[in-house]
Enzyme design. Structure first.
Site, PDB file in Angstrom:
ATOM      1  N   HIS A  99      -4.863  -2.037   5.844  1.00  0.00           N
ATOM      2  CA  HIS A  99      -3.609  -2.442   6.502  1.00  0.00           C
ATOM      3  C   HIS A  99      -3.163  -3.787   5.932  1.00  0.00           C
ATOM      4  CE1 HIS A  99      -0.880  -3.925   9.576  1.00  0.00           C
ATOM      5  NE2 HIS A  99      -0.696  -2.664   9.914  1.00  0.00           N
ATOM      6  N   GLU A 155       3.871   0.944   4.140  1.00  0.00           N
ATOM      7  CA  GLU A 155       4.274  -0.056   5.134  1.00  0.00           C
ATOM      8  C   GLU A 155       4.758  -1.319   4.436  1.00  0.00           C
ATOM      9  OE1 GLU A 155       2.466   0.641   9.256  1.00  0.00           O
ATOM     10  OE2 GLU A 155       1.137  -0.677   8.129  1.00  0.00           O
TER      11      GLU A 155
END
Ligand code: PGA
Length: 233
Positions: A99, A155
């Site tokens: 992430h 993302e």
């Protein structure tokens, strides 16, 4: 229509009573687990066993899955504070890997991220590798992974938690490029996804699901996202 993947990333939020309350709130809207979407909840590590037990009790384990927010790139050894794939695999089916907060705040590198993804695949878990540019995709493309399901979440950092999502066109183009580089990977979009915009992203054939942070913290906001997904099914 293929089922869409909807992953809730709770980050460093919720203790156990709050997490159980969230499940109760969701159940009050959907007495039966929602169909047509695969919902994955990613809480902090200590919540995994009790949430797993609760889902089992509700008979919801078939449709709501659990995921971890990260995992060690080491199998075992002298790595203080790490949590390994074998220690979580009884509770989770998915693991978020790389992430952008892990990359930015904890300096995780492409090499470490590839190691984490490889260990997940070896233990039969699905790595959800988060990327924000094509260089990160290229590092995955250079790696030989053992057979298994690989999910990539696009993302862009500017879109995370900002209320400013990328455009569906740009996300779709990125997803298409990931598939061209990696073959059979599934591609998610993440970054300020809400009930209002989810259908714009999922309406694009290249995008197989969404990764949701802020809007997954309240069950009611996640319900709106599920409804936005239903509008397409
Ligand atoms: P957001 O976070 O939905 O709050 O933008 C997404 C993420 O960090 O995975």
């Amino acid at each position: 229509v293929k089922s869409k993947l909807l992953i809730a990333n709770w980050k460093l939020h919720k203790d156990l009573p709050e997490a159980l309350g969230w499940l109760r709130d969701l159940k009050s809207v959907f007495p039966e687990p929602p169909e047509g979407v695969t919902l994955v909840i990613c809480p902090s590590f200590p919540l995994l066993p009790p949430l797993h037990a609760e889902l089992e009790k509700l008979g919801w384990l078939g449709l709501i899955k659990l995921g971890a927010q990260t995992v060690s790139g080491f199998r075992e050894g002298e790595y203080t504070g790490e949590v390994g794939v074998r220690q979580i695999k009884d509770w989770v089916e998915y693991v978020l890997v790389g992430h952008s907060e892990r990359r930015r705040l904890y300096g995780e590198t492409d090499d470490q991220i590839v190691r984490q993804a490889r260990l997940c695949l070896e233990e039969g878990l699905v790595p959800v590798v988060c990327v924000s540019d094509q260089n990160q995709v290229a590092s995955l493309a250079r790696t030989t992974f053992s057979l298994g399901r690989l999910v990539v979440a696009y993302e862009p950092p500017f879109a995370i938690g900002s209320g400013q999502p990328d455009t569906p066109e740009s996300a779709g183009k990125f997803a298409w490029e990931v598939k061209r580089a990696l073959g059979p990977a599934e591609v998610l979009y993440g970054g300020s996804v809400s009930g209002e915009n989810v259908a714009h992203f999922l309406g694009r054939g290249e995008i197989d699901g969404v990764l949701v942070g802020g809007a997954s913290l309240e069950a009611g906001a996640l319900v709106e996202i599920i409804r936005g997904t239903y509008a397409l099914l």
